[in-house]
Design a protein around this motif. Structure first.
Motif, mmCIF file in Angstrom:
data_model
loop_
_atom_site.group_PDB
_atom_site.id
_atom_site.type_symbol
_atom_site.label_atom_id
_atom_site.label_comp_id
_atom_site.label_asym_id
_atom_site.label_seq_id
_atom_site.Cartn_x
_atom_site.Cartn_y
_atom_site.Cartn_z
ATOM 1 N N ALA A 94 0.827 -1.206 0.000
ATOM 2 C CA ALA A 94 0.000 0.000 0.000
ATOM 3 C C ALA A 94 0.863 1.257 0.000
ATOM 4 O O ALA A 94 0.601 2.210 -0.750
ATOM 5 C CB ALA A 94 -0.929 -0.006 1.220
ATOM 6 N N LEU A 95 1.900 1.271 0.826
ATOM 7 C CA LEU A 95 2.797 2.432 0.866
ATOM 8 C C LEU A 95 3.496 2.632 -0.477
ATOM 9 O O LEU A 95 3.668 3.764 -0.943
ATOM 10 C CB LEU A 95 3.833 2.256 1.980
ATOM 11 C CG LEU A 95 3.305 2.371 3.410
ATOM 12 C CD1 LEU A 95 4.405 2.018 4.409
ATOM 13 C CD2 LEU A 95 2.779 3.773 3.682
ATOM 14 N N ALA A 96 3.888 1.537 -1.118
ATOM 15 C CA ALA A 96 4.540 1.630 -2.424
ATOM 16 C C ALA A 96 3.599 2.252 -3.455
ATOM 17 O O ALA A 96 3.987 3.104 -4.249
ATOM 18 C CB ALA A 96 5.001 0.253 -2.889
ATOM 19 N N MET A 97 2.323 1.832 -3.449
ATOM 20 C CA MET A 97 1.368 2.351 -4.424
ATOM 21 C C MET A 97 0.971 3.799 -4.128
ATOM 22 O O MET A 97 0.714 4.578 -5.047
ATOM 23 C CB MET A 97 0.119 1.466 -4.455
ATOM 24 C CG MET A 97 0.359 0.103 -5.089
ATOM 25 S SD MET A 97 0.917 0.205 -6.834
ATOM 26 C CE MET A 97 2.706 0.019 -6.651
ATOM 27 N N ILE A 98 0.944 4.174 -2.861
ATOM 28 C CA ILE A 98 0.723 5.581 -2.523
ATOM 29 C C ILE A 98 1.875 6.425 -3.065
ATOM 30 O O ILE A 98 1.681 7.533 -3.570
ATOM 31 C CB ILE A 98 0.578 5.754 -0.997
ATOM 32 C CG1 ILE A 98 -0.734 5.119 -0.536
ATOM 33 C CG2 ILE A 98 0.620 7.224 -0.600
ATOM 34 C CD1 ILE A 98 -0.887 5.030 0.974
ATOM 35 N N VAL A 133 11.963 8.263 -3.157
ATOM 36 C CA VAL A 133 10.758 7.664 -2.560
ATOM 37 C C VAL A 133 10.047 6.696 -3.514
ATOM 38 O O VAL A 133 10.044 5.489 -3.267
ATOM 39 C CB VAL A 133 9.812 8.759 -2.032
ATOM 40 C CG1 VAL A 133 8.546 8.134 -1.430
ATOM 41 C CG2 VAL A 133 10.519 9.601 -0.982
ATOM 42 N N PRO A 134 9.447 7.168 -4.625
ATOM 43 C CA PRO A 134 8.751 6.196 -5.484
ATOM 44 C C PRO A 134 9.690 5.212 -6.181
ATOM 45 O O PRO A 134 9.321 4.066 -6.411
ATOM 46 C CB PRO A 134 8.026 7.081 -6.514
ATOM 47 C CG PRO A 134 8.036 8.446 -5.945
ATOM 48 C CD PRO A 134 9.271 8.534 -5.127
ATOM 49 N N THR A 135 10.908 5.655 -6.532
ATOM 50 C CA THR A 135 11.802 4.795 -7.308
ATOM 51 C C THR A 135 12.518 3.771 -6.421
ATOM 52 O O THR A 135 12.331 2.561 -6.577
ATOM 53 C CB THR A 135 12.830 5.628 -8.086
ATOM 54 O OG1 THR A 135 12.140 6.592 -8.885
ATOM 55 C CG2 THR A 135 13.668 4.743 -8.999
#
Length: 301
Positions: A12-16, A227-229
């Motif tokens: 969930a944190l990854a998709m956020i 963060v996202p990468t």
């Protein structure tokens, strides 16, 4: 805490984080040319992935000529193409619209597989494609768009964001064509390294050294890289190792939700009823596709 719940939280944190790329690309687009921002993102992320590989004792994969060209094509489409088109689109599109479009990735990937590989989709997947298409149309093609002063710019921005999603779908398709399977960590490192090599030449033609200093845009690129990468990779695969593939796929429903929520909170964008309806359609598409996948897996078993 139960390992399965930890998996849900990590995914969930990854998709956020993925949803937040839509919002941060808005700030990047105001201060940096797209290829320059893309090259800088990979220049930051690549050495970090190399350090993680050394820490985990992971070696570089040995690829033949066929797979080498596929990896380069993957990096060109999924790494460079996605980032450049997303940043370019965010100059013109609203973050809420772009968030809804980003959430259609599972459906777009299915369509690309149908067209390129001749795959025959299950009824649930066809329904998911229809719902995702409806969601995009509801939030991006409104009657007032054709009379508003910036209607053409908004539609062009949405088209660029959708093209970015198609590039990401091509990345998924090309990955399935590799003769030698590559583990996620070295593949992510390769995507960053090759992506930098692909982006740096057009970035030089943008003359980024002549662009006025913009702290917000540079902070956005730093966030995008860290963060996202990088963190997103670690969270996603740590979470996916604890839950099933279908359950992990269900977490992608958080991408449009987080993007629209962050657009409202961070960018202060008004969220219209049409955009909320678009989110609902895309969420329905993700749920339908995921549960259809679960049903197919159970039937096969």
């Amino acid at each position: 805490m139960n390992s399965r719940y930890v998996g849900y939280v990590f995914c969930a944190l990854a998709m956020i984080g993925v949803g937040s790329t839509v919002v941060v690309s808005k700030s990047i687009a105001t201060g940096l040319p797209p290829f320059s921002a893309t090259a800088l993102r990979f220049a930051i992320a690549f050495p970090l992935f190399v350090l993680v590989m050394r820490w985990r004792g992971v070696r570089w994969p040995r690829l033949d000529r066929h797979d080498t060209w596929l990896v380069i094509a993957q990096a060109g489409a999924g790494s460079v193409g996605y980032t450049v088109l997303l940043i370019s689109g965010m100059k013109l599109a609203s973050a809420a619209d772009a968030g809804v479009i980003a959430g259609t990735l599972p459906a777009v990937s299915a369509v690309v597989a149908m067209l390129a590989l001749g795959e025959r989709p299950a009824p649930a997947l066809i329904g998911a494609i229809v719902l995702a298409t409806l969601g995009v149309l509801v939030c991006t093609v409104r009657i007032d768009d054709f009379t508003a002063p910036h209607a053409g710019s908004s539609l062009a921005g949405n088209a660029l964001v959708f093209a970015a999603i198609v590039c990401e779908a091509l990345f998924i398709l090309l990955n399935r064509k590799l003769r030698t399977p590559v583990a996620p960590l070295p593949l992510s490192a390769l995507m960053c390294g090759v992506g930098f090599a692909v982006a740096i030449v057009p970035a030089c033609f943008e003359s980024p050294w002549r662009v006025p200093f913009n702290a917000g845009a540079l902070a956005g690129v730093l966030y995008y890289a860290l963060v996202p990468t990088v963190a997103g990779f670690v969270l996603w695969y740590a979470g996916a190792a604890r839950i099933s593939g279908a359950e992990a796929g269900l977490m992608t429903a958080l991408v449009p939700v987080s993007a629209v929520a962050l657009a409202a909170v961070v960018l202060r964008e008004p969220v219209s009823a049409a955009q909320l309806a678009g989110v609902a359609c895309v969420l329905g598409a993700v749920l339908l596709a995921t549960f259809g996948q679960m049903r197919t897996a159970h039937s096969t078993a």
